[in-house]
Scaffold this active site. Sequence first.
Site, PDB file in Angstrom:
ATOM      1  N   GLY A  89       0.836  -1.197   0.000  1.00 58.17           N
ATOM      2  CA  GLY A  89       0.000   0.000   0.000  1.00 58.17           C
ATOM      3  C   GLY A  89       0.868   1.243   0.000  1.00 58.17           C
ATOM      4  N   ARG A  90       0.306   2.354   0.428  1.00 57.84           N
ATOM      5  CA  ARG A  90       1.057   3.609   0.455  1.00 57.84           C
ATOM      6  C   ARG A  90       1.877   3.792   1.717  1.00 57.84           C
ATOM      7  NH1 ARG A  90      -3.470   7.826  -0.484  1.00 57.84           N
ATOM      8  NH2 ARG A  90      -1.823   9.235   0.178  1.00 57.84           N
ATOM      9  N   GLU A 142       5.842   4.021   1.822  1.00 63.38           N
ATOM     10  CA  GLU A 142       6.411   5.236   1.235  1.00 63.38           C
ATOM     11  C   GLU A 142       6.797   6.255   2.301  1.00 63.38           C
ATOM     12  OE1 GLU A 142       4.965   7.545  -2.599  1.00 63.38           O
ATOM     13  OE2 GLU A 142       3.732   8.080  -0.855  1.00 63.38           O
ATOM     14  N   CYS A 166       4.208  -6.517  -2.126  1.00 55.41           N
ATOM     15  CA  CYS A 166       3.874  -5.337  -2.898  1.00 55.41           C
ATOM     16  C   CYS A 166       4.854  -4.181  -2.634  1.00 55.41           C
ATOM     17  CB  CYS A 166       2.431  -4.943  -2.606  1.00 55.41           C
ATOM     18  SG  CYS A 166       1.641  -3.987  -3.914  1.00 55.41           S
ATOM     19  N   HIS A 167       4.354  -3.020  -2.207  1.00 51.77           N
ATOM     20  CA  HIS A 167       5.199  -1.846  -1.966  1.00 51.77           C
ATOM     21  C   HIS A 167       6.003  -1.955  -0.669  1.00 51.77           C
ATOM     22  CE1 HIS A 167       2.607  -0.165  -5.085  1.00 51.77           C
ATOM     23  NE2 HIS A 167       3.505   0.793  -5.247  1.00 51.77           N
ATOM     24  N   TYR A 179       5.737  -5.180  -6.196  1.00 45.88           N
ATOM     25  CA  TYR A 179       4.935  -4.541  -7.236  1.00 45.88           C
ATOM     26  C   TYR A 179       5.900  -3.982  -8.276  1.00 45.88           C
ATOM     27  CZ  TYR A 179       1.366  -1.919  -9.603  1.00 45.88           C
ATOM     28  OH  TYR A 179       0.517  -1.455 -10.574  1.00 45.88           O
TER      29      TYR A 179
END
Length: 209
Positions: free
Chosen positions: A93-94, A97, A123-124, A144
């Site tokens: 997800g975000r 980050e 993923c992320h 990802y």
Amino acid sequence: MGTFSGGKRILLLAGDYVEDYEIMVPFQALQMVGHVVHAVCPDKSRGDSVITAVHDFEGAQTYSEKPGHKFALNETFDSVDAKTYDALVIPGGRAPEYLRRNAAVLELVSHFVKSDKPTAVICHGAQLLAAVDGALKGRRVTAYPACKPEAVLAGAEFVDADDNIPETVVVDGNLVTAAAWPAHPAWLAAFLVVLGTKVVHESAQKTLR
């Protein structure tokens, strides 16, 4: 009926706008097979929530994003001692980050890397590993696809996804990585093997009278 053995203490690293499936599915599934899972987020305490986001693959050039659920944390980040945990899970997800800008988060992740403890990343989540010095150097991983440049710059051998992009899973020693949430069955199954978790299925016997 299933019999479970070898329960571990697992830390799950959360943050606001973590991917909805990628936090909830491992959180519930790992507990289902007898592990203790503590979900934490920097600057938040047990009982607080993070906001999740639903990432989907709908034919656009990148994923779409929609509001998800509130996810309740069950442990306080500041009270966590990484040495008391056997394994780490980093959802995508975000959240990764911004979490990678937090020194305490990087220190925590570094402990699991240097100790070679079982670590599952999806993923992320690879963005967090890429931000930890040496964590991806020489490691074979997937993530990802948009995270490939960061992983490669951090020294990883990146496994590109095939036509089933989100379903790619790579195991490198105690590190289990996956491209996205459609890989959950294979990702979690591989992580259970790394954890040494055994699931035994016993056939139910019926007596006819």
